[in-house]
Design an enzyme around this catalytic site. Sequence first.
Site, PDB file in Angstrom:
ATOM      1  N   HIS A   8       0.480  -3.712  -2.483  1.00 51.64           N
ATOM      2  CA  HIS A   8       1.420  -4.539  -3.242  1.00 51.64           C
ATOM      3  C   HIS A   8       2.208  -5.438  -2.293  1.00 51.64           C
ATOM      4  O   HIS A   8       2.072  -5.328  -1.079  1.00 51.64           O
ATOM      5  CB  HIS A   8       2.324  -3.694  -4.144  1.00 51.64           C
ATOM      6  CG  HIS A   8       3.271  -2.773  -3.434  1.00 51.64           C
ATOM      7  ND1 HIS A   8       2.861  -1.733  -2.639  1.00 51.64           N
ATOM      8  CD2 HIS A   8       4.636  -2.735  -3.415  1.00 51.64           C
ATOM      9  CE1 HIS A   8       3.921  -1.086  -2.163  1.00 51.64           C
ATOM     10  NE2 HIS A   8       5.009  -1.671  -2.612  1.00 51.64           N
TER      11      HIS A   8
ATOM     12  N   HIS B 284       5.450  -5.912  -1.484  1.00 49.80           N
ATOM     13  CA  HIS B 284       6.728  -5.629  -0.806  1.00 49.80           C
ATOM     14  C   HIS B 284       6.593  -5.771   0.711  1.00 49.80           C
ATOM     15  O   HIS B 284       5.573  -5.410   1.296  1.00 49.80           O
ATOM     16  CB  HIS B 284       7.225  -4.218  -1.172  1.00 49.80           C
ATOM     17  CG  HIS B 284       7.825  -4.163  -2.550  1.00 49.80           C
ATOM     18  ND1 HIS B 284       7.961  -2.989  -3.252  1.00 49.80           N
ATOM     19  CD2 HIS B 284       8.320  -5.149  -3.339  1.00 49.80           C
ATOM     20  CE1 HIS B 284       8.518  -3.250  -4.425  1.00 49.80           C
ATOM     21  NE2 HIS B 284       8.746  -4.546  -4.501  1.00 49.80           N
TER      22      HIS B 284
ATOM     23  N   ASP C 180       7.726  -4.261   3.239  1.00 51.86           N
ATOM     24  CA  ASP C 180       7.419  -3.116   4.117  1.00 51.86           C
ATOM     25  C   ASP C 180       5.937  -2.718   4.025  1.00 51.86           C
ATOM     26  O   ASP C 180       5.508  -1.762   4.673  1.00 51.86           O
ATOM     27  CB  ASP C 180       8.331  -1.919   3.799  1.00 51.86           C
ATOM     28  CG  ASP C 180       8.222  -1.422   2.371  1.00 51.86           C
ATOM     29  OD1 ASP C 180       8.256  -2.256   1.439  1.00 51.86           O
ATOM     30  OD2 ASP C 180       8.093  -0.197   2.177  1.00 51.86           O
ATOM     31  N   HIS C 181       5.152  -3.451   3.249  1.00 52.06           N
ATOM     32  CA  HIS C 181       3.700  -3.187   3.156  1.00 52.06           C
ATOM     33  C   HIS C 181       2.854  -4.356   3.658  1.00 52.06           C
ATOM     34  O   HIS C 181       1.672  -4.180   3.921  1.00 52.06           O
ATOM     35  CB  HIS C 181       3.330  -2.820   1.712  1.00 52.06           C
ATOM     36  CG  HIS C 181       4.014  -1.567   1.268  1.00 52.06           C
ATOM     37  ND1 HIS C 181       3.375  -0.351   1.176  1.00 52.06           N
ATOM     38  CD2 HIS C 181       5.316  -1.332   0.968  1.00 52.06           C
ATOM     39  CE1 HIS C 181       4.253   0.569   0.814  1.00 52.06           C
ATOM     40  NE2 HIS C 181       5.435   0.003   0.683  1.00 52.06           N
TER      41      HIS C 181
ATOM     42  N   HIS D 168       5.641   0.081 -10.365  1.00 56.30           N
ATOM     43  CA  HIS D 168       6.505  -0.178  -9.201  1.00 56.30           C
ATOM     44  C   HIS D 168       6.599  -1.692  -9.005  1.00 56.30           C
ATOM     45  O   HIS D 168       7.686  -2.250  -8.901  1.00 56.30           O
ATOM     46  CB  HIS D 168       5.903   0.508  -7.979  1.00 56.30           C
ATOM     47  CG  HIS D 168       6.656   0.280  -6.707  1.00 56.30           C
ATOM     48  ND1 HIS D 168       7.915   0.790  -6.481  1.00 56.30           N
ATOM     49  CD2 HIS D 168       6.335  -0.403  -5.577  1.00 56.30           C
ATOM     50  CE1 HIS D 168       8.327   0.429  -5.268  1.00 56.30           C
ATOM     51  NE2 HIS D 168       7.387  -0.299  -4.696  1.00 56.30           N
TER      52      HIS D 168
ATOM     53  N   ASP E  26       3.050   2.643  -3.174  1.00 55.38           N
ATOM     54  CA  ASP E  26       4.345   3.144  -3.644  1.00 55.38           C
ATOM     55  C   ASP E  26       4.287   3.542  -5.122  1.00 55.38           C
ATOM     56  O   ASP E  26       5.311   3.516  -5.812  1.00 55.38           O
ATOM     57  CB  ASP E  26       5.437   2.076  -3.462  1.00 55.38           C
ATOM     58  CG  ASP E  26       5.833   1.912  -2.009  1.00 55.38           C
ATOM     59  OD1 ASP E  26       5.308   2.646  -1.157  1.00 55.38           O
ATOM     60  OD2 ASP E  26       6.680   1.041  -1.734  1.00 55.38           O
TER      61      ASP E  26
ATOM     62  N   HIS F 126       4.963   6.148   1.825  1.00 50.73           N
ATOM     63  CA  HIS F 126       6.207   6.571   2.488  1.00 50.73           C
ATOM     64  C   HIS F 126       6.265   8.078   2.684  1.00 50.73           C
ATOM     65  O   HIS F 126       5.758   8.847   1.854  1.00 50.73           O
ATOM     66  CB  HIS F 126       7.437   6.179   1.648  1.00 50.73           C
ATOM     67  CG  HIS F 126       7.694   4.714   1.597  1.00 50.73           C
ATOM     68  ND1 HIS F 126       8.539   4.073   2.476  1.00 50.73           N
ATOM     69  CD2 HIS F 126       7.216   3.747   0.769  1.00 50.73           C
ATOM     70  CE1 HIS F 126       8.582   2.781   2.188  1.00 50.73           C
ATOM     71  NE2 HIS F 126       7.783   2.554   1.156  1.00 50.73           N
TER      72      HIS F 126
END
Length: 238
Positions: A53, A55, A57-58, A111, A130, A168
């Site tokens: 996805h 975001h 942090d990905h 999400h 996530d 995570h």
Amino acid sequence: MLVETIKCLEDNFSYILIDKNKNACVVDPSEPDPIINFVEKNKLNLKYILNTHHHYDHIGGNKEIKKKYNLKIVAFKNDLHRIPDVDISVDNNQIWKAESFKAKIIHIPGHTSGHICFFFENEKIAFTGDTLFSLGCGRIFEGTYEEMFNSLLKLKELPKETKIYFGHEYTLKNSEFCIKFDRDNNKLKKKISEIHKKIKNNIPTVPSTIEDEIACNIFLRAKTIDEFSKLRDLKDNF
Ligand code: ZN
Ligand code: FE
């Protein structure tokens, strides 16, 4: 296919998939350095980035890693406006194949609206980003409770022995929530003691399995959307 877990940022996991010819993919590179270091040290041919996805942090490592290795980015077709430089857009239920890698794309919104799972059917390995964590699920940022509930149902239908690799290291905190509302679950108790051992020894709690999660993850154990929604609300404030 070998899966290497790479810890990134505070609590993110990126994964490097390696075949017998040292061709490799990276799933959700949060940041470039830990990925590049691993690739160089092991002399891999890194060829693909797979994003679950959009975001940051990905995908945070996408740009630098792509520049260095001139590789291709694989992502969901509806997220091209927010994941830069995608080369290969994939759709729900599509099979993505390259080198010796072969994954089924499963659209699992909730999400985010464009969240996907890469399911490597032959190896029975799923990257759940996530959406599904060990003993938890992602916060609902863009979808409805119903969408998230249905996405988790899709993942529950994967073969029980499927190993799940998630985005995570939230497992310890998730376990505290599960046991609070599911006190008499013996399988959960057993899993929690395994989790404590791993955390104590600084070992990541990945992978889990679909079987374990069905037995222990309270969000997968919820029978109705209503029950699921209440748990999700409680977890948001836990
Ligand atoms: Zn996310
Ligand atoms: Fe994340």
